[in-house]
Design an enzyme around this catalytic site. Structure first.
Site, PDB file in Angstrom:
ATOM      1  N   GLU A 195      37.026  14.876  -2.436  1.00 39.22           N
ATOM      2  CA  GLU A 195      37.735  15.509  -3.412  1.00 39.22           C
ATOM      3  C   GLU A 195      37.412  15.762  -4.350  1.00 39.22           C
ATOM      4  O   GLU A 195      37.529  16.682  -5.742  1.00 39.22           O
ATOM      5  CB  GLU A 195      38.212  13.898  -4.245  1.00 39.22           C
ATOM      6  N   ASP A 198      36.995  19.226  -7.320  1.00 34.78           N
ATOM      7  CA  ASP A 198      37.358  19.947  -7.947  1.00 34.78           C
ATOM      8  C   ASP A 198      36.858  20.223  -9.112  1.00 34.78           C
ATOM      9  O   ASP A 198      35.668  19.462  -9.312  1.00 34.78           O
ATOM     10  CB  ASP A 198      39.408  19.699  -8.505  1.00 34.78           C
ATOM     11  N   HIS A 230      34.956  14.621  -8.562  1.00 35.18           N
ATOM     12  CA  HIS A 230      35.773  15.858  -9.365  1.00 35.18           C
ATOM     13  C   HIS A 230      34.690  16.484 -10.527  1.00 35.18           C
ATOM     14  O   HIS A 230      34.363  15.564 -11.321  1.00 35.18           O
ATOM     15  CB  HIS A 230      36.775  14.323 -10.138  1.00 35.18           C
ATOM     16  N   GLU A 283      36.174   3.618  -5.149  1.00 36.19           N
ATOM     17  CA  GLU A 283      35.971   3.165  -6.512  1.00 36.19           C
ATOM     18  C   GLU A 283      35.651   2.093  -7.465  1.00 36.19           C
ATOM     19  O   GLU A 283      36.573   0.951  -7.727  1.00 36.19           O
ATOM     20  CB  GLU A 283      36.860   3.834  -7.430  1.00 36.19           C
ATOM     21  N   ASN A 313      33.864   4.983  -1.101  1.00 38.97           N
ATOM     22  CA  ASN A 313      34.123   6.443  -1.528  1.00 38.97           C
ATOM     23  C   ASN A 313      34.386   6.433  -2.960  1.00 38.97           C
ATOM     24  O   ASN A 313      34.783   5.706  -4.011  1.00 38.97           O
ATOM     25  CB  ASN A 313      35.745   7.298  -0.654  1.00 38.97           C
TER      26      ASN A 313
HETATM   27  C1  XIL Z   1      45.474  11.226  -7.046  1.00 35.50           C
HETATM   28  C2  XIL Z   1      46.234  12.187  -6.757  1.00 35.50           C
HETATM   29  O1  XIL Z   1      46.420  13.322  -6.544  1.00 35.50           O
HETATM   30  C3  XIL Z   1      47.693  12.278  -7.459  1.00 35.50           C
HETATM   31  O2  XIL Z   1      48.858  12.651  -7.265  1.00 35.50           O
HETATM   32  C4  XIL Z   1      47.890  10.649  -7.656  1.00 35.50           C
HETATM   33  O3  XIL Z   1      49.033  10.767  -8.820  1.00 35.50           O
HETATM   34  C5  XIL Z   1      46.885   9.770  -8.287  1.00 35.50           C
HETATM   35  O4  XIL Z   1      46.037  10.147  -7.899  1.00 35.50           O
HETATM   36  N1  XIL Z   1      40.841   9.491  -6.588  1.00 35.50           N
HETATM   37  C6  XIL Z   1      41.385   9.626  -5.739  1.00 35.50           C
HETATM   38  C7  XIL Z   1      42.217  10.153  -5.288  1.00 35.50           C
HETATM   39  O5  XIL Z   1      40.666   8.901  -5.427  1.00 35.50           O
HETATM   40  O6  XIL Z   1      42.909   8.979  -5.184  1.00 35.50           O
HETATM   41  C8  XIL Z   1      42.797  10.334  -6.557  1.00 35.50           C
HETATM   42  O7  XIL Z   1      44.978  11.300  -6.303  1.00 35.50           O
HETATM   43  C9  XIL Z   1      42.083  11.366  -8.177  1.00 35.50           C
HETATM   44  C10 XIL Z   1      41.096  10.074  -8.160  1.00 35.50           C
END
Ligand code: XIL
Length: 448
Positions: free
Chosen positions: A265, A267, A237, A160, A201
């Site tokens: 990741e 969702d 996401h 990020e 990422n």
């Molecule tokens: C999130 C986790 O799922 C949570 O449990 C934690 O509190 C915060 O981080 N992007 C990422 C992940 O790269 O590491 C994050 O994971 C979600 C967003």
């Protein structure tokens, strides 16, 4: 009469020929058709993965679902800086190690997540001056990557690092170390584990837009400079109805730069409550994402951020939204699961059933377990659940299923009254058993 006899004769000949064909086919058996996303992914040479934290892994039905359906695990939180180096030079890899060992035992590969990020990084790091921060970053990467050397498929080296407008994020990393910190991080990671794929990422880089243009230019520059970067992770996401149309084209342009791409990741959240229309729309969105990735050679796999809505991070971060994953809070497959199933090449339109195993009581030498069987999108009329007891457990009495035991292998079949399940319907059976040294939850499989 004569005609009829002749026809019977022809049928007999045809049947005999069919029998010969079958015999020939049996001599060169085809691989059994996969019954899980994991099996489909294996067969295609790609992966389907999930994130897991230690807590999630300790939730037995979640673990058994993850073992059954995924061939890649991303450690959810336990490899982040606040977990692995909470104070200067004091490293703790215990929780992450336990997940790595468990995934390896289940034959799953692993993605390491993440080394350099502006979140979940302790205050002591953020407060360092430039020279000390550079040294701390180098030391952290060197120590953590070396600890897992040879054990991970990939590392999310930098996470990020971009703003939405495509410029580098003004994080403490960037402000203190300058733009070059990204290249430095990748070089340090490569030196510590030459075998792990090194990824950049980020989120909101799935479609072609200012932010993904920024990442694209970074990757192109890094490649030109000979910086060791192997992959780009698109977190994905996403929001119901908002999967970018340019996703596939965007993945392709990154692959054309000479890196691989992964969906890291995934969702797809919706306003709660979830209902049929939204779930159907979500399934279409999952199809779009999966086809965008699997349609490009060089997009190596898809990981969802947790597997079931029970463990999703979404409701805590986006109030009023959720239901973002392929399994619901009771581990039942949603239409999104069937969408993934088809996108990965599954036939029949739906899978048949899923079984989850839970130890619901345990005492010295004995235990009680419950297995839940859930139908997929199509109704089923009978089910068979299989597992193996690796630690010498034995069943003493059972209910709601017919059991057969062959050494360590257990088969449980539905009875006349509980074999028929409607779409998404579920039933449970159970047993009491004995155990000696250990009583871990086995991976269970279900066929209908
Ligand atoms: C999130 C986790 O799922 C949570 O449990 C934690 O509190 C915060 O981080 N992007 C990422 C992940 O790269 O590491 C994050 O994971 C979600 C967003």
């Amino acid at each position: 009469m004569v005609r009829s006899t002749w026809r019977i004769g022809l049928h007999a000949v045809t049947a005999a020929l069919a029998g010969l064909t079958t015999l020939a086919a049996v001599q060169v058996p085809a691989a059994a058709a996969p019954t899980t996303l994991r099996g489909l992914a294996d067969a295609r040479g790609v992966y389907f993965g999930t994130s897991s934290t230690v807590n999630e892994w300790n939730d037995a039905p979640y673990r058994s679902l993850a073992e059954r359906e995924t061939n890649m695990i991303t450690v959810g939180n336990e490899m982040k800086w606040d977990a692995t180096e909470p104070s200067p030079g004091r490293f703790d890899f215990g929780p992450a190690d336990s997940l790595v060992a468990a995934a390896k035992a289940a034959g799953q590969r692993l993605r390491g997540h993440t080394l350099v990020w502006h979140n979940q990084t302790p205050g002591w790091v953020q407060e360092l001056g430039t020279a000390e921060l550079r040294q701390a970053m180098q030391n952290h990467i060197r120590t953590e990557v070396a600890h897992y050397r040879g054990q991970l498929y990939a590392w999310d080296v930098v996470n990020e690092a971009f703003e939405e407008n495509g410029t580098l994020r003004q994080s403490f990393w960037q402000q203190k170390l300058g733009d070059g910190y990204i290249a430095e991080a990748f070089r340090a990671a490569r030196a510590a584990d030459p075998g792990a794929k090194l990824y950049y990422n980020d989120y909101n880089i799935e479609g072609i837009a200012a932010k993904s243009d920024g990442v694209y230019n970074l990757v192109r520059t890094l490649k030109q400079q000979g910086v060791p970067i192997d992959g780009v992770g698109m977190q994905a996401h996403l929001i119901l109805g908002a999967v970018p149309d340019s996703m596939r084209q965007n993945i392709q342009r990154f692959v054309d730069l000479g890196v691989e791409v992964a969906i890291t990741e995934l969702d797809i959240r919706m306003p709660l409550p979830a209902e049929a229309t939204k779930l159907a729309g979500q399934a279409a969105d999952y199809t779009k994402v999966a086809q965008a990735c699997l349609g490009v050679t060089g997009c190596v796999g898809i990981t969802t951020w947790a597997l079931s809505d029970k463990h999703s991070w979404v409701p805590s971060v986006f109030p009023g939204e959720g239901a973002a994953l392929p399994f619901d809070e009771n581990f039942r497959p949603k239409p999104a699961y069937n969408a993934l199933w088809r996108a990965y090449g599954g036939t029949g339109g739906t899978r048949t059933c899923v079984a989850t195993y839970a130890v619901i009581g345990q005492w010295w030498g004995g235990f009680q377990a419950e297995v839940r069987v859930t139908a997929g999108a199509a109704p089923i009329t009978g089910w068979t659940v299989n597992w193996a007891f690796a630690e010498g457990q034995a069943i003493t009495s059972s209910w709601n299923a017919a059991f057969a035991t062959n050494g360590a292998a257990i088969t449980a079949r539905s009875l006349s009254y509980n074999g028929s399940l409607g779409s998404g319907g579920s039933t449970t059976f159970g047993f009491t058993g004995s155990w000696t040294a250990a009583n871990s939850v086995p991976a269970v499989s279900c066929a209908a």
